[in-house]
Design a protein around this motif. Structure first.
Motif, PDB file in Angstrom:
ATOM      1  N   ASN A 158       0.828  -1.206   0.000  1.00  0.00           N
ATOM      2  CA  ASN A 158       0.000   0.000   0.000  1.00  0.00           C
ATOM      3  C   ASN A 158       0.864   1.259   0.000  1.00  0.00           C
ATOM      4  N   TRP A 159       1.950   1.221   0.789  1.00  0.00           N
ATOM      5  CA  TRP A 159       2.842   2.379   0.807  1.00  0.00           C
ATOM      6  C   TRP A 159       3.471   2.599  -0.562  1.00  0.00           C
ATOM      7  N   ARG A 160       3.907   1.501  -1.183  1.00  0.00           N
ATOM      8  CA  ARG A 160       4.513   1.645  -2.509  1.00  0.00           C
ATOM      9  C   ARG A 160       3.506   2.181  -3.513  1.00  0.00           C
ATOM     10  N   GLU A 161       2.260   1.672  -3.415  1.00  0.00           N
ATOM     11  CA  GLU A 161       1.239   2.165  -4.339  1.00  0.00           C
ATOM     12  C   GLU A 161       0.969   3.645  -4.097  1.00  0.00           C
ATOM     13  N   ARG A 162       0.884   4.022  -2.817  1.00  0.00           N
ATOM     14  CA  ARG A 162       0.663   5.446  -2.531  1.00  0.00           C
ATOM     15  C   ARG A 162       1.843   6.282  -2.997  1.00  0.00           C
ATOM     16  N   ASP A 163       3.056   5.759  -2.743  1.00  0.00           N
ATOM     17  CA  ASP A 163       4.239   6.490  -3.210  1.00  0.00           C
ATOM     18  C   ASP A 163       4.261   6.582  -4.729  1.00  0.00           C
ATOM     19  N   GLY A 164       3.857   5.462  -5.402  1.00  0.00           N
ATOM     20  CA  GLY A 164       3.823   5.492  -6.858  1.00  0.00           C
ATOM     21  C   GLY A 164       2.801   6.485  -7.370  1.00  0.00           C
ATOM     22  N   ASP A 165       1.612   6.507  -6.725  1.00  0.00           N
ATOM     23  CA  ASP A 165       0.598   7.483  -7.142  1.00  0.00           C
ATOM     24  C   ASP A 165       1.101   8.901  -6.907  1.00  0.00           C
ATOM     25  N   ARG A 166       1.740   9.116  -5.756  1.00  0.00           N
ATOM     26  CA  ARG A 166       2.245  10.450  -5.470  1.00  0.00           C
ATOM     27  C   ARG A 166       3.342  10.827  -6.462  1.00  0.00           C
ATOM     28  N   ASP A 167       4.233   9.859  -6.760  1.00  0.00           N
ATOM     29  CA  ASP A 167       5.276  10.154  -7.747  1.00  0.00           C
ATOM     30  C   ASP A 167       4.668  10.456  -9.108  1.00  0.00           C
ATOM     31  N   ASP A 172       3.309  14.291 -13.238  1.00  0.00           N
ATOM     32  CA  ASP A 172       2.318  15.013 -14.051  1.00  0.00           C
ATOM     33  C   ASP A 172       2.380  16.511 -13.775  1.00  0.00           C
ATOM     34  N   ARG A 173       2.486  16.857 -12.491  1.00  0.00           N
ATOM     35  CA  ARG A 173       2.549  18.270 -12.152  1.00  0.00           C
ATOM     36  C   ARG A 173       3.821  18.895 -12.709  1.00  0.00           C
ATOM     37  N   ASP A 174       4.954  18.174 -12.600  1.00  0.00           N
ATOM     38  CA  ASP A 174       6.194  18.702 -13.165  1.00  0.00           C
ATOM     39  C   ASP A 174       6.088  18.849 -14.680  1.00  0.00           C
ATOM     40  N   TRP A 175       5.431  17.852 -15.324  1.00  0.00           N
ATOM     41  CA  TRP A 175       5.282  17.924 -16.783  1.00  0.00           C
ATOM     42  C   TRP A 175       4.427  19.124 -17.174  1.00  0.00           C
ATOM     43  N   ARG A 176       3.310  19.312 -16.407  1.00  0.00           N
ATOM     44  CA  ARG A 176       2.461  20.473 -16.696  1.00  0.00           C
ATOM     45  C   ARG A 176       3.213  21.774 -16.441  1.00  0.00           C
ATOM     46  N   ASP A 177       3.971  21.794 -15.333  1.00  0.00           N
ATOM     47  CA  ASP A 177       4.744  23.001 -15.040  1.00  0.00           C
ATOM     48  C   ASP A 177       5.774  23.268 -16.142  1.00  0.00           C
ATOM     49  N   ASP A 178       6.428  22.199 -16.620  1.00  0.00           N
ATOM     50  CA  ASP A 178       7.410  22.377 -17.685  1.00  0.00           C
ATOM     51  C   ASP A 178       6.743  22.898 -18.952  1.00  0.00           C
ATOM     52  N   ASN A 179       5.567  22.319 -19.271  1.00  0.00           N
ATOM     53  CA  ASN A 179       4.862  22.783 -20.478  1.00  0.00           C
ATOM     54  C   ASN A 179       4.428  24.233 -20.337  1.00  0.00           C
ATOM     55  N   GLN A 180       3.901  24.567 -19.143  1.00  0.00           N
ATOM     56  CA  GLN A 180       3.494  25.950 -18.938  1.00  0.00           C
ATOM     57  C   GLN A 180       4.691  26.891 -19.012  1.00  0.00           C
TER      58      GLN A 180
END
Length: 222
Positions: A158-167, A172-180
Protein backbone atom coordinates in the motif's frame (compact mmCIF):
# COMPACT_ATOMS: atom_id res chain seq x y z
CA UNK A 1 -7.24 -52.60 72.92
CA UNK A 2 -4.14 -50.50 73.32
CA UNK A 3 -2.16 -52.90 71.19
CA UNK A 4 -4.86 -52.65 68.49
CA UNK A 5 -4.49 -48.86 68.28
CA UNK A 6 -0.71 -49.21 68.06
CA UNK A 7 -1.00 -51.67 65.20
CA UNK A 8 -3.44 -49.43 63.32
CA UNK A 9 -1.15 -46.39 63.76
CA UNK A 10 1.86 -48.37 62.60
CA UNK A 11 -0.02 -49.59 59.52
CA UNK A 12 -1.02 -46.01 58.73
CA UNK A 13 2.58 -44.84 58.97
CA UNK A 14 3.70 -47.62 56.65
CA UNK A 15 1.08 -46.57 54.12
CA UNK A 16 2.16 -42.94 54.29
CA UNK A 17 5.87 -43.57 54.21
CA UNK A 18 6.15 -44.29 50.44
CA UNK A 19 4.23 -41.12 49.59
CA UNK A 20 6.50 -39.01 51.77
CA UNK A 21 9.72 -40.60 50.57
CA UNK A 22 8.87 -40.62 46.85
CA UNK A 23 12.01 -38.97 45.55
CA UNK A 24 15.51 -39.95 44.51
CA UNK A 25 18.81 -38.21 44.30
CA UNK A 26 20.28 -37.76 40.83
CA UNK A 27 23.17 -36.05 39.06
CA UNK A 28 23.21 -34.09 35.83
CA UNK A 29 25.62 -35.49 33.26
CA UNK A 30 25.97 -32.27 31.23
CA UNK A 31 25.09 -28.60 31.30
CA UNK A 32 21.41 -29.09 30.65
CA UNK A 33 18.38 -26.81 30.48
CA UNK A 34 15.71 -27.34 33.08
CA UNK A 35 12.46 -26.62 31.28
CA UNK A 36 8.91 -25.64 32.14
CA UNK A 37 7.56 -28.89 30.71
CA UNK A 38 8.61 -32.33 29.46
CA UNK A 39 9.86 -31.27 26.02
CA UNK A 40 12.69 -29.22 24.55
CA UNK A 41 10.00 -26.96 23.10
CA UNK A 42 8.95 -25.70 26.52
CA UNK A 43 10.69 -22.55 27.87
CA UNK A 44 13.96 -23.01 29.73
CA UNK A 45 13.80 -21.92 33.38
CA UNK A 46 17.40 -22.64 34.50
CA UNK A 47 20.65 -24.30 33.47
CA UNK A 48 21.86 -27.19 35.61
CA UNK A 49 25.66 -27.46 35.47
CA UNK A 50 27.23 -30.83 34.76
CA UNK A 51 27.69 -32.93 37.90
CA UNK A 52 25.13 -30.99 39.95
CA UNK A 53 22.91 -32.82 42.39
CA UNK A 54 19.15 -32.79 41.75
CA UNK A 55 16.15 -34.25 43.52
CA UNK A 56 14.04 -36.39 41.18
CA UNK A 57 10.42 -35.81 42.21
CA UNK A 58 8.81 -38.01 39.59
CA UNK A 59 8.98 -39.12 35.96
CA UNK A 60 6.51 -39.68 33.14
CA UNK A 61 5.65 -43.20 32.16
CA UNK A 62 5.27 -42.59 28.42
CA UNK A 63 8.35 -40.40 27.76
CA UNK A 64 11.67 -40.32 29.60
CA UNK A 65 11.31 -36.89 31.26
CA UNK A 66 11.54 -36.22 34.98
CA UNK A 67 10.37 -33.46 37.30
CA UNK A 68 13.43 -32.36 39.29
CA UNK A 69 14.28 -29.83 41.96
CA UNK A 70 17.48 -27.82 41.71
CA UNK A 71 18.36 -25.23 44.38
CA UNK A 72 14.70 -24.71 45.22
CA UNK A 73 13.60 -24.36 41.57
CA UNK A 74 11.41 -26.91 39.84
CA UNK A 75 11.45 -28.01 36.23
CA UNK A 76 11.79 -30.86 33.77
CA UNK A 77 14.90 -32.63 32.48
CA UNK A 78 15.26 -35.51 30.05
CA UNK A 79 16.29 -38.75 31.75
CA UNK A 80 19.15 -39.15 29.29
CA UNK A 81 20.93 -36.30 31.12
CA UNK A 82 20.28 -37.55 34.66
CA UNK A 83 21.98 -40.42 36.46
CA UNK A 84 21.18 -41.99 39.80
CA UNK A 85 23.01 -44.43 42.09
CA UNK A 86 21.70 -47.97 41.76
CA UNK A 87 23.40 -51.03 43.28
CA UNK A 88 26.66 -49.14 43.85
CA UNK A 89 26.81 -47.76 40.29
CA UNK A 90 25.34 -44.89 38.39
CA UNK A 91 22.65 -45.51 35.81
CA UNK A 92 20.78 -43.20 33.49
CA UNK A 93 17.29 -42.68 34.79
CA UNK A 94 14.81 -44.68 32.73
CA UNK A 95 11.45 -46.40 33.23
CA UNK A 96 13.11 -49.67 34.22
CA UNK A 97 14.70 -47.93 37.23
CA UNK A 98 11.74 -45.87 38.42
CA UNK A 99 10.46 -48.48 40.87
CA UNK A 100 13.85 -49.69 42.18
CA UNK A 101 14.95 -46.08 42.75
CA UNK A 102 11.68 -45.14 44.43
CA UNK A 103 10.74 -42.61 41.72
CA UNK A 104 6.99 -42.21 41.30
CA UNK A 105 5.37 -42.09 37.88
CA UNK A 106 3.48 -38.83 37.54
CA UNK A 107 1.52 -36.80 35.01
CA UNK A 108 2.12 -33.28 33.76
CA UNK A 109 -0.47 -30.51 33.58
CA UNK A 110 0.53 -27.01 32.50
CA UNK A 111 -2.26 -25.43 34.52
CA UNK A 112 -1.41 -27.07 37.84
CA UNK A 113 2.36 -27.08 37.45
CA UNK A 114 2.70 -23.52 36.17
CA UNK A 115 0.24 -22.19 38.75
CA UNK A 116 2.43 -23.70 41.43
CA UNK A 117 5.90 -22.73 40.17
CA UNK A 118 5.85 -20.16 37.36
CA UNK A 119 3.38 -17.41 38.18
CA UNK A 120 6.18 -14.82 38.14
CA UNK A 121 7.59 -15.94 34.76
CA UNK A 122 7.02 -13.99 31.55
CA UNK A 123 5.76 -17.05 29.67
CA UNK A 124 3.01 -17.60 32.26
CA UNK A 125 0.76 -15.08 30.50
CA UNK A 126 0.64 -17.49 27.52
CA UNK A 127 -0.39 -20.38 29.74
CA UNK A 128 -3.68 -20.94 27.93
CA UNK A 129 -1.91 -21.55 24.62
CA UNK A 130 0.83 -23.64 26.23
CA UNK A 131 -1.79 -25.76 27.99
CA UNK A 132 -2.74 -27.20 24.59
CA UNK A 133 0.80 -28.43 24.12
CA UNK A 134 4.01 -26.95 22.71
CA UNK A 135 3.15 -28.06 19.17
CA UNK A 136 -0.08 -26.07 19.30
CA UNK A 137 1.70 -23.07 20.82
CA UNK A 138 4.37 -22.96 18.13
CA UNK A 139 1.84 -23.61 15.37
CA UNK A 140 -0.29 -20.77 16.71
CA UNK A 141 2.79 -18.54 16.98
CA UNK A 142 3.86 -19.42 13.42
CA UNK A 143 0.37 -18.56 12.19
CA UNK A 144 0.54 -15.23 14.02
CA UNK A 145 3.98 -14.57 12.52
CA UNK A 146 2.68 -15.38 9.02
CA UNK A 147 -0.33 -13.11 9.57
CA UNK A 148 1.98 -10.34 10.78
CA UNK A 149 4.30 -10.82 7.80
CA UNK A 150 1.33 -10.74 5.45
CA UNK A 151 0.04 -7.57 7.10
CA UNK A 152 3.51 -6.01 6.79
CA UNK A 153 3.67 -6.97 3.11
CA UNK A 154 0.21 -5.50 2.54
CA UNK A 155 1.26 -2.28 4.28
CA UNK A 156 4.46 -2.13 2.23
CA UNK A 157 2.51 -2.69 -0.96
CA UNK A 158 0.00 0.00 0.00
CA UNK A 159 2.84 2.38 0.81
CA UNK A 160 4.51 1.64 -2.51
CA UNK A 161 1.24 2.16 -4.34
CA UNK A 162 0.66 5.45 -2.53
CA UNK A 163 4.24 6.49 -3.21
CA UNK A 164 3.82 5.49 -6.86
CA UNK A 165 0.60 7.48 -7.14
CA UNK A 166 2.24 10.45 -5.47
CA UNK A 167 5.28 10.15 -7.75
CA UNK A 168 2.96 9.94 -10.74
CA UNK A 169 1.08 13.02 -9.62
CA UNK A 170 4.38 14.80 -9.04
CA UNK A 171 5.58 13.84 -12.52
CA UNK A 172 2.32 15.01 -14.05
CA UNK A 173 2.55 18.27 -12.15
CA UNK A 174 6.19 18.70 -13.16
CA UNK A 175 5.28 17.92 -16.78
CA UNK A 176 2.46 20.47 -16.70
CA UNK A 177 4.74 23.00 -15.04
CA UNK A 178 7.41 22.38 -17.68
CA UNK A 179 4.86 22.78 -20.48
CA UNK A 180 3.49 25.95 -18.94
CA UNK A 181 7.03 27.28 -18.49
CA UNK A 182 7.85 26.39 -22.10
CA UNK A 183 4.64 28.09 -23.24
CA UNK A 184 5.50 31.19 -21.24
CA UNK A 185 9.03 31.24 -22.60
CA UNK A 186 7.74 30.71 -26.13
CA UNK A 187 5.22 33.53 -25.67
CA UNK A 188 7.93 35.77 -24.24
CA UNK A 189 10.16 35.05 -27.24
CA UNK A 190 7.33 35.74 -29.67
CA UNK A 191 6.46 39.01 -27.93
CA UNK A 192 10.13 39.99 -27.91
CA UNK A 193 10.43 39.25 -31.62
CA UNK A 194 7.31 41.31 -32.36
CA UNK A 195 8.66 44.19 -30.29
CA UNK A 196 12.02 44.05 -32.09
CA UNK A 197 10.21 43.98 -35.42
CA UNK A 198 8.16 46.98 -34.37
CA UNK A 199 11.29 48.87 -33.30
CA UNK A 200 13.05 48.07 -36.57
CA UNK A 201 9.99 49.34 -38.42
CA UNK A 202 10.08 52.59 -36.49
CA UNK A 203 13.83 53.05 -37.07
CA UNK A 204 13.63 52.77 -40.89
CA UNK A 205 14.18 56.14 -42.60
CA UNK A 206 11.25 57.08 -44.80
CA UNK A 207 11.77 56.67 -48.51
CA UNK A 208 11.57 59.93 -50.32
CA UNK A 209 9.30 58.29 -52.79
CA UNK A 210 6.83 57.87 -50.02
CA UNK A 211 6.21 61.68 -50.08
CA UNK A 212 4.76 63.93 -52.72
CA UNK A 213 7.24 66.54 -53.88
CA UNK A 214 6.09 70.07 -54.11
CA UNK A 215 6.98 71.90 -57.27
CA UNK A 216 10.29 73.69 -56.97
CA UNK A 217 11.45 71.52 -54.00
CA UNK A 218 15.11 70.69 -54.78
CA UNK A 219 14.82 67.39 -52.85
CA UNK A 220 12.47 66.07 -55.44
CA UNK A 221 15.04 66.42 -58.21
CA UNK A 222 16.64 63.09 -58.97
Amino acid sequence: MKNLFVKIAAAGLLMLAPAVAQAAEGYSTANVNMRAGPSTRYPAVAVIPAGSSVEIRGCLSDVNWCDVEFYGSRGWVSGQYVQASYQQRRVYVGPQYYRPLGIPMIRFSVDNYWDRYYRNRDFYRDRDRWSRGPDYYYRDRDNRDRDRDRDNRDRDRNWRERDGDRDGRDRDRDWRDDNQRDDRQRGDRQRGERQRDDRRGDDRRPDRRDFDCRPGDPSCDE
